[in-house]
Scaffold this motif. Sequence first.
Motif, PDB file in Angstrom:
ATOM      1  N   GLU A 209       0.835  -1.208   0.000  1.00 57.72           N
ATOM      2  CA  GLU A 209       0.000   0.000   0.000  1.00 57.72           C
ATOM      3  C   GLU A 209       0.868   1.256   0.000  1.00 57.72           C
ATOM      4  O   GLU A 209       0.571   2.225  -0.709  1.00 57.72           O
ATOM      5  N   SER A 210       1.945   1.244   0.768  1.00 58.73           N
ATOM      6  CA  SER A 210       2.873   2.368   0.813  1.00 58.73           C
ATOM      7  C   SER A 210       3.578   2.546  -0.542  1.00 58.73           C
ATOM      8  O   SER A 210       3.709   3.666  -1.041  1.00 58.73           O
ATOM      9  N   PHE A 211       4.008   1.428  -1.134  1.00 60.85           N
ATOM     10  CA  PHE A 211       4.656   1.465  -2.444  1.00 60.85           C
ATOM     11  C   PHE A 211       3.700   2.042  -3.492  1.00 60.85           C
ATOM     12  O   PHE A 211       4.084   2.873  -4.310  1.00 60.85           O
ATOM     13  N   LYS A 212       2.440   1.631  -3.460  1.00 61.10           N
ATOM     14  CA  LYS A 212       1.445   2.135  -4.415  1.00 61.10           C
ATOM     15  C   LYS A 212       1.317   3.651  -4.297  1.00 61.10           C
ATOM     16  O   LYS A 212       1.317   4.370  -5.301  1.00 61.10           O
ATOM     17  N   LYS A 213       1.230   4.133  -3.070  1.00 61.68           N
ATOM     18  CA  LYS A 213       1.094   5.581  -2.842  1.00 61.68           C
ATOM     19  C   LYS A 213       2.322   6.333  -3.378  1.00 61.68           C
ATOM     20  O   LYS A 213       2.185   7.348  -4.072  1.00 61.68           O
ATOM     21  N   GLU A 214       3.512   5.827  -3.076  1.00 66.77           N
ATOM     22  CA  GLU A 214       4.751   6.460  -3.567  1.00 66.77           C
ATOM     23  C   GLU A 214       4.822   6.429  -5.091  1.00 66.77           C
ATOM     24  O   GLU A 214       5.223   7.413  -5.719  1.00 66.77           O
ATOM     25  N   LEU A 215       4.436   5.305  -5.683  1.00 63.64           N
ATOM     26  CA  LEU A 215       4.465   5.176  -7.140  1.00 63.64           C
ATOM     27  C   LEU A 215       3.486   6.161  -7.781  1.00 63.64           C
ATOM     28  O   LEU A 215       3.826   6.847  -8.752  1.00 63.64           O
ATOM     29  N   GLU A 216       2.280   6.256  -7.239  1.00 61.75           N
ATOM     30  CA  GLU A 216       1.287   7.190  -7.785  1.00 61.75           C
ATOM     31  C   GLU A 216       1.778   8.637  -7.682  1.00 61.75           C
ATOM     32  O   GLU A 216       1.595   9.424  -8.616  1.00 61.75           O
ATOM     33  N   GLU A 217       2.420   8.986  -6.563  1.00 62.28           N
ATOM     34  CA  GLU A 217       2.962  10.340  -6.397  1.00 62.28           C
ATOM     35  C   GLU A 217       4.067  10.594  -7.413  1.00 62.28           C
ATOM     36  O   GLU A 217       4.132  11.674  -8.020  1.00 62.28           O
ATOM     37  N   PHE A 218       4.943   9.605  -7.624  1.00 61.60           N
ATOM     38  CA  PHE A 218       6.029   9.733  -8.597  1.00 61.60           C
ATOM     39  C   PHE A 218       5.458   9.918 -10.012  1.00 61.60           C
ATOM     40  O   PHE A 218       5.902  10.783 -10.766  1.00 61.60           O
TER      41      PHE A 218
END
Length: 147
Positions: A76-85
Amino acid sequence: MNFSKYLAIDYGEKRIGIAISDYDKNIAFPRDHVLNDIKLFQKILVLIKEESIEKIILGYPINLNSEKTPQTLKVESFKKELEEFLSKNKIKTEVVLFDERLTSSMAESYITEMGLKKSKRQEKGLVDSIAAQVLLQGYLDKEKKIN
């Protein structure tokens, strides 16, 4: 005709399994895994651009009782970081979570059935990429209602 593909990611703390669909979104193909390092998002960005990726399917690890695990929170954290990137880079690729229960065990069974030498079967990156392929194929099949 829509000339875009889907990218599947089997997230791991050391390695990321990768698979990409065909343009018709019928078949998933494994790709070499990538290391989960400081350049990971750049590597994903290159794949998105080179392969015309429309959607990213991110394996969502929940246990057999449909409960979250420590790995679920990392994804879930990775998804959020990826979406922000992606947003910062003005990339409109959608990121969706898809239940990945049993994909790794299915991948290991598939690799065993392929008749590869034991040393090749034990390559963790191969399992990661085949797991991403199993994940993506499951998503494609569900989307086409082939189940």
